[in-house]
Design a protein around this motif. Structure first.
Motif, short mmCIF file in Angstrom:
data_model
loop_
_atom_site.label_atom_id
_atom_site.label_comp_id
_atom_site.label_asym_id
_atom_site.label_seq_id
_atom_site.Cartn_x
_atom_site.Cartn_y
_atom_site.Cartn_z
N VAL A 12 6.83 -60.20 95.43
CA VAL A 12 7.12 -58.68 95.54
C VAL A 12 8.50 -58.43 94.54
O VAL A 12 9.59 -59.06 94.89
N VAL A 13 8.45 -57.79 93.80
CA VAL A 13 9.33 -57.19 93.02
C VAL A 13 9.78 -55.68 93.45
O VAL A 13 8.77 -54.88 93.38
N VAL A 14 10.87 -55.58 93.83
CA VAL A 14 11.54 -54.13 93.99
C VAL A 14 12.05 -53.57 92.72
O VAL A 14 12.96 -54.21 92.48
N MET A 15 11.57 -52.42 92.60
CA MET A 15 11.95 -51.99 91.21
C MET A 15 12.52 -50.49 91.19
O MET A 15 12.11 -49.77 92.27
N GLY A 16 13.14 -50.12 90.04
CA GLY A 16 13.57 -48.85 89.96
C GLY A 16 14.99 -48.94 89.23
O GLY A 16 15.51 -50.01 88.80
N SER A 89 14.75 -54.06 87.79
CA SER A 89 14.54 -52.86 87.40
C SER A 89 13.19 -52.81 87.02
O SER A 89 12.30 -51.52 87.16
N ALA A 90 12.56 -53.42 85.99
CA ALA A 90 10.98 -53.43 85.81
C ALA A 90 10.74 -51.99 85.21
O ALA A 90 9.84 -51.56 85.58
N LEU A 91 11.63 -51.50 84.25
CA LEU A 91 11.48 -50.26 83.96
C LEU A 91 10.11 -49.62 83.30
O LEU A 91 9.98 -48.60 83.16
N LYS A 92 9.70 -50.67 82.48
CA LYS A 92 8.63 -50.28 81.67
C LYS A 92 7.20 -50.96 82.02
O LYS A 92 7.26 -52.30 82.64
N VAL A 110 7.55 -52.94 94.60
CA VAL A 110 7.88 -51.66 95.54
C VAL A 110 8.67 -50.61 94.27
O VAL A 110 9.77 -51.12 93.95
N PHE A 111 8.24 -49.52 93.93
CA PHE A 111 9.02 -48.62 93.41
C PHE A 111 9.88 -47.75 94.22
O PHE A 111 9.44 -46.99 94.85
N LEU A 112 11.07 -47.86 94.03
CA LEU A 112 12.23 -46.94 94.79
C LEU A 112 12.55 -45.70 93.85
O LEU A 112 13.11 -45.83 92.71
N GLU A 113 11.99 -44.62 94.38
CA GLU A 113 11.97 -43.33 93.56
C GLU A 113 13.22 -42.38 94.25
O GLU A 113 13.10 -42.15 95.44
N GLY A 114 13.94 -41.73 93.24
CA GLY A 114 14.89 -40.81 93.70
C GLY A 114 15.46 -39.63 92.68
O GLY A 114 15.23 -40.27 91.35
N SER A 115 15.85 -38.99 92.96
CA SER A 115 16.70 -37.86 92.17
C SER A 115 17.76 -38.43 91.56
O SER A 115 18.43 -39.27 91.82
N ARG A 116 17.87 -37.87 89.93
CA ARG A 116 19.09 -38.16 89.31
C ARG A 116 20.19 -38.07 90.13
O ARG A 116 21.10 -38.70 89.98
N ASP A 117 20.75 -36.88 90.95
CA ASP A 117 21.67 -36.54 91.56
C ASP A 117 22.12 -37.72 92.83
O ASP A 117 23.03 -38.03 92.82
N LEU A 118 20.89 -38.14 93.54
CA LEU A 118 21.30 -38.95 94.34
C LEU A 118 21.48 -40.35 93.83
O LEU A 118 22.31 -40.78 94.29
N LEU A 119 20.72 -40.61 92.88
CA LEU A 119 21.18 -42.01 92.21
C LEU A 119 22.53 -42.02 91.64
O LEU A 119 23.15 -43.03 91.93
N LEU A 120 22.98 -41.01 91.08
CA LEU A 120 24.32 -40.97 90.60
C LEU A 120 25.44 -41.04 91.41
O LEU A 120 26.36 -41.77 91.36
N GLN A 139 18.77 -45.43 81.70
CA GLN A 139 17.89 -46.10 82.42
C GLN A 139 16.64 -45.11 82.90
O GLN A 139 15.29 -45.48 82.84
N LEU A 140 16.97 -43.62 83.13
CA LEU A 140 15.89 -42.82 83.54
C LEU A 140 15.06 -42.58 82.36
O LEU A 140 13.91 -42.41 82.53
N GLN A 141 15.47 -42.50 81.02
CA GLN A 141 14.92 -42.12 79.95
C GLN A 141 14.01 -43.44 79.60
O GLN A 141 12.82 -43.19 79.18
N THR A 142 14.34 -44.72 79.84
CA THR A 142 13.48 -45.85 79.61
C THR A 142 12.42 -46.01 80.56
O THR A 142 11.34 -46.46 80.30
N LEU A 143 12.74 -45.47 81.79
CA LEU A 143 11.84 -45.70 83.08
C LEU A 143 10.43 -45.09 82.56
O LEU A 143 10.05 -43.86 82.20
N GLU A 144 9.34 -45.96 82.84
CA GLU A 144 7.88 -45.48 82.82
C GLU A 144 7.45 -45.67 84.05
O GLU A 144 6.93 -46.91 84.38
N PRO A 145 7.46 -44.70 85.07
CA PRO A 145 7.16 -44.77 86.06
C PRO A 145 5.89 -45.56 86.49
O PRO A 145 4.83 -45.34 85.53
N PRO A 146 5.52 -46.24 87.60
CA PRO A 146 4.43 -47.12 87.51
C PRO A 146 3.06 -46.34 88.47
O PRO A 146 2.34 -46.82 89.03
N THR A 147 3.06 -45.00 88.09
CA THR A 147 2.01 -44.05 88.54
C THR A 147 0.64 -44.68 88.21
O THR A 147 0.48 -45.04 86.80
#
Length: 185
Positions: A12-16, A89-92, A110-120, A139-147
């Motif tokens: 299991v890769v925990v990513m984000g 992170s497995a961003l892409k 497991v993709f851990l998703e949150g708002s920029r404000d919370l992450l910051l 990192q947020l610009q690089t992120l390709e969500p695994p949708t």
């Protein structure tokens, strides 16, 4: 008489992005499922850590050797028939596909998703980590969500840690992976 080969356990890769809680969540998933945990940041080459500490975003060329080391750890765990949870992170998508290939299909995310404000706010509150909050936007610009990708559980990080872990384990228990069964506790 044919001997049945035991399938290697799931990895299991925990990513984000940075600050999402990969290490905390990954450690708890590992404990709940009697699996080993590996902090993926420990596998970064020293030059990557130096770049990030200086506020310089990593490039694909910087990340690929790191991803290959993570893939080697996943393969080694599977060859030893032990489960592994690893933070990365497995961003892409192509990074995730590289890890999937290393795992021979026995890999969940497991993709851990949150708002920029919370992450910051989380990044600004932590101490002793090499990754500065100034790199969050890169990192947020690089992120390709695994949708839509198979084998991915997405969990919002605006829950309590125990709830995040419970949601991740519940989602993992429902993932059908090639060649085996996986039961998250």
């Amino acid at each position: 008489m044919e001997i049945e080969r035991k399938m290697p356990p799931l990895a299991v890769v925990v990513m984000g992005v940075s600050g999402c809680g990969k290490s905390s969540v990954g450690e708890r998933i590992a404990v709940r499922n009697d699996m080993a945990f590996l902090e993926g940041d420990q596998l970064h080459p020293a030059r990557n850590v130096e770049k990030m500490a200086q506020g310089i975003p990593l490039t694909d060329a910087d990340r690929l050797p790191w991803l290959d080391r993570i893939g080697e750890e996943i393969r080694a765990a599977q060859n030893a028939s032990r489960g592994l949870v690893i933070s990365c992170s497995a961003l892409k998508r192509n990074y995730r596909d590289r890890l999937r290939q290393a795992a021979g299909g026995r890999l969940a995310f497991v993709f851990l998703e949150g708002s920029r404000d919370l992450l910051l706010s989380r990044m600004q509150a932590r101490q002793g980590h090499f990754m500065p909050a100034s790199l969050l936007d890169s990192q947020l610009q690089t992120l390709e969500p695994p949708t839509g990708e198979a084998g991915v559980v997405t969990v919002a990080i605006d829950n309590a840690l125990d709830d995040i872990v419970a949601l991740a384990c519940k989602g993992l228990s429902g993932i059908a992976v090639k060649g085996g069964d996986y039961h998250a506790g």
